[in-house]
Design a protein around this motif. Structure first.
Motif, PDB file in Angstrom:
ATOM      1  N   LEU A 145       0.822  -1.201   0.000  1.00  0.00           N
ATOM      2  CA  LEU A 145       0.000   0.000   0.000  1.00  0.00           C
ATOM      3  C   LEU A 145       0.860   1.256   0.000  1.00  0.00           C
ATOM      4  O   LEU A 145       0.531   2.253  -0.643  1.00  0.00           O
ATOM      5  CB  LEU A 145      -0.919   0.009   1.223  1.00  0.00           C
ATOM      6  CG  LEU A 145      -2.301  -0.638   1.070  1.00  0.00           C
ATOM      7  CD1 LEU A 145      -3.038  -0.588   2.401  1.00  0.00           C
ATOM      8  CD2 LEU A 145      -3.108   0.035  -0.012  1.00  0.00           C
ATOM      9  N   SER A 146       1.975   1.225   0.729  1.00  0.00           N
ATOM     10  CA  SER A 146       2.838   2.400   0.794  1.00  0.00           C
ATOM     11  C   SER A 146       3.430   2.729  -0.573  1.00  0.00           C
ATOM     12  O   SER A 146       3.524   3.891  -0.958  1.00  0.00           O
ATOM     13  CB  SER A 146       3.950   2.200   1.829  1.00  0.00           C
ATOM     14  OG  SER A 146       4.746   1.080   1.494  1.00  0.00           O
TER      15      SER A 146
ATOM     16  N   GLY B 133       0.812   4.269  -2.674  1.00  0.00           N
ATOM     17  CA  GLY B 133       0.543   5.637  -2.239  1.00  0.00           C
ATOM     18  C   GLY B 133       1.326   6.649  -3.051  1.00  0.00           C
ATOM     19  O   GLY B 133       0.891   7.788  -3.251  1.00  0.00           O
TER      20      GLY B 133
ATOM     21  N   THR C 242      -5.228   9.469   2.384  1.00  0.00           N
ATOM     22  CA  THR C 242      -4.611   8.523   1.449  1.00  0.00           C
ATOM     23  C   THR C 242      -4.929   7.085   1.834  1.00  0.00           C
ATOM     24  O   THR C 242      -5.129   6.222   0.974  1.00  0.00           O
ATOM     25  CB  THR C 242      -3.088   8.729   1.396  1.00  0.00           C
ATOM     26  OG1 THR C 242      -2.821  10.051   0.922  1.00  0.00           O
ATOM     27  CG2 THR C 242      -2.412   7.717   0.470  1.00  0.00           C
ATOM     28  N   TYR C 243      -5.009   6.824   3.135  1.00  0.00           N
ATOM     29  CA  TYR C 243      -5.272   5.472   3.628  1.00  0.00           C
ATOM     30  C   TYR C 243      -6.608   5.389   4.359  1.00  0.00           C
ATOM     31  O   TYR C 243      -6.746   4.648   5.343  1.00  0.00           O
ATOM     32  CB  TYR C 243      -4.130   5.030   4.545  1.00  0.00           C
ATOM     33  CG  TYR C 243      -2.795   4.994   3.845  1.00  0.00           C
ATOM     34  CD1 TYR C 243      -2.590   4.167   2.748  1.00  0.00           C
ATOM     35  CD2 TYR C 243      -1.741   5.802   4.262  1.00  0.00           C
ATOM     36  CE1 TYR C 243      -1.370   4.136   2.089  1.00  0.00           C
ATOM     37  CE2 TYR C 243      -0.511   5.773   3.607  1.00  0.00           C
ATOM     38  CZ  TYR C 243      -0.338   4.946   2.529  1.00  0.00           C
ATOM     39  OH  TYR C 243       0.865   4.915   1.862  1.00  0.00           O
TER      40      TYR C 243
ATOM     41  N   ALA D 236       3.583   5.882   7.416  1.00  0.00           N
ATOM     42  CA  ALA D 236       3.103   4.498   7.441  1.00  0.00           C
ATOM     43  C   ALA D 236       4.263   3.515   7.407  1.00  0.00           C
ATOM     44  O   ALA D 236       4.208   2.447   8.030  1.00  0.00           O
ATOM     45  CB  ALA D 236       2.159   4.247   6.264  1.00  0.00           C
TER      46      ALA D 236
ATOM     47  N   ILE E  93      -0.162   3.799  10.039  1.00  0.00           N
ATOM     48  CA  ILE E  93      -1.106   4.770   9.493  1.00  0.00           C
ATOM     49  C   ILE E  93      -1.923   5.449  10.591  1.00  0.00           C
ATOM     50  O   ILE E  93      -2.542   6.484  10.340  1.00  0.00           O
ATOM     51  CB  ILE E  93      -2.054   4.116   8.466  1.00  0.00           C
ATOM     52  CG1 ILE E  93      -2.885   2.999   9.104  1.00  0.00           C
ATOM     53  CG2 ILE E  93      -1.287   3.609   7.265  1.00  0.00           C
ATOM     54  CD1 ILE E  93      -3.933   2.419   8.157  1.00  0.00           C
TER      55      ILE E  93
END
Length: 366
Positions: free
Chosen positions: A17-18, A21, A203-204, A334, A339
């Motif tokens: 996920l990072s 991003g 973003t998350y 993160a 997060i």
């Protein structure tokens, strides 16, 4: 929409996920860099014709996104889309400013900015739902279909005579003088800081709601819908603020946002309390648009008439600088901590934004 489907893209591409991003970061960065360049060249073309061409390029870029089968294809497709999006918004704001009577201008501009919020209300949960039941690719195919419909409507509706007002204001060497004005400089820093503050946590937002606030996936779309409704409320309140006091009232709004960001990180695991705080944040984040847009256009009209096109794009340019900064910060936070702590970083950005507003208001009093 990309925010709502990041987990599904990560699963398909076997990426973290990072790392995904950074796609949000790059989109916002390209958007911010390309918008002033394209906008500054816009005086060579009729606005309505340029708008149609840019939307067609946007359509190609988004369709490429829908067809992407790997990380780099997705990345480059987002770059193509980002190159056009900012100038499209800039031209639409010019149309809005041109059409609206002076006493209705703030209200109309707030509705244009509400487009972002309506996208959150409809786009994020709808895209998430489509991605969940079909695939994230289908979410972007939907955007391509809607873009075609939008283009056809614009061809029939947009005014053709907005270029008459800029016949004598095309001094290319002075177009960027607007940015050097102290009032504008601190105001755009404020916009950067507010949007950076938002995207440190937004973003998350999907994993925050499901993994940290502990809501089930069956609640996700409804909760995202609620945040979108909060943004619409914030936009309409922002229109009232623009009429009643504008820039002078914004420090109070964003001081509240700073405190709320801190509280969100403190109470992130208290499901409904955390969600109420996120709801408040979505309202706060949307309240500045009409006030800053009216302010930018007023300063340009009075002191920098050659920069009116650029002034119309300042909000969208620097909002995306802020989104880029915020999403980059979110990825870093993160990666280093978690997060759940992104709200603290957002509070720092928000506080800097409040300080900039105070400086601007002191300048206006002189």
């Amino acid at each position: 929409m990309i925010v709502g489907v990041l987990p599904d893209i990560a699963k398909e591409f076997h990426a973290s996920l990072s790392s995904l991003g950074y796609i949000v970061t790059l989109f916002a960065l390209v958007y911010a860099i390309s918008t002033p360049i394209i906008t500054s060249l816009a005086h060579h073309f009729k606005r309505h014709q340029l708008l149609f061409v840019l939307i067609m390029i946007f359509l190609l870029g988004n369709t490429w996104t829908a067809m992407s089968s790997n990380y780099y294809s997705l990345l480059f497709s987002r770059i193509v889309t980002a190159c056009t999006a900012g100038t499209i918004i800039s031209i639409v704001l010019i149309f809005g400013n041109f059409i609206a009577p002076i006493n209705k201008r703030a209200s109309l501009l707030s509705w244009i900015f509400a487009g972002f919020s309506i996208a959150s209300v409809v786009g994020v949960p709808l895209g998430t739902m489509i991605s969940t039941y079909f695939s994230w690719h289908m979410s972007f195919w939907l955007i391509s279909i809607l873009t075609v419909i939008c283009l056809l409507l614009l061809i029939g509706l947009v005014p053709r005579n907005t270029d008459l007002k800029r016949k004598n204001t095309t001094e290319k060497s002075n177009q960027f003088a607007l940015i050097a004005d102290r009032r504008i400089l601190y105001s755009v820093i404020f916009v950067v800081m507010v949007c950076a503050a938002q995207y440190t946590y937004y973003t998350y937002i999907r994993p925050l709601i499901t993994n940290e606030m502990h809501f089930s996936y069956s609640w996700l779309n409804w909760l995202l819908l609620g945040l979108g409704l909060a943004s619409i409320i914030g936009n309409k309140v922002g229109g009232v603020i623009a009429d009643k006091g504008g820039m002078k009232l914004l420090p109070y709004i964003y001081s509240g946002m700073t405190l709320t960001l801190i509280l969100l990180s403190v109470f992130i695991h208290f499901s409904w309390l955390a969600y109420v705080l996120a709801f408040l944040l979505s309202s706060f984040i949307s309240a500045y648009g009409a006030s800053t847009q009216v302010f930018f256009l007023d300063v340009a009209s009075q002191d920098y008439p050659q920069s009116l096109d650029l002034a119309s794009s300042l909000n969208s340019i620097f909002a995306n600088v802020g989104i880029s900064l915020g999403s980059f910060t979110a990825a870093q936070v993160a990666g280093v901590t978690s997060i759940t702590t992104t709200g603290y970083a957002g509070a720092v950005y928000s506080l800097i934004g409040v300080i900039c507003l105070v400086v601007v208001n002191k300048t206006l009093k002189k």
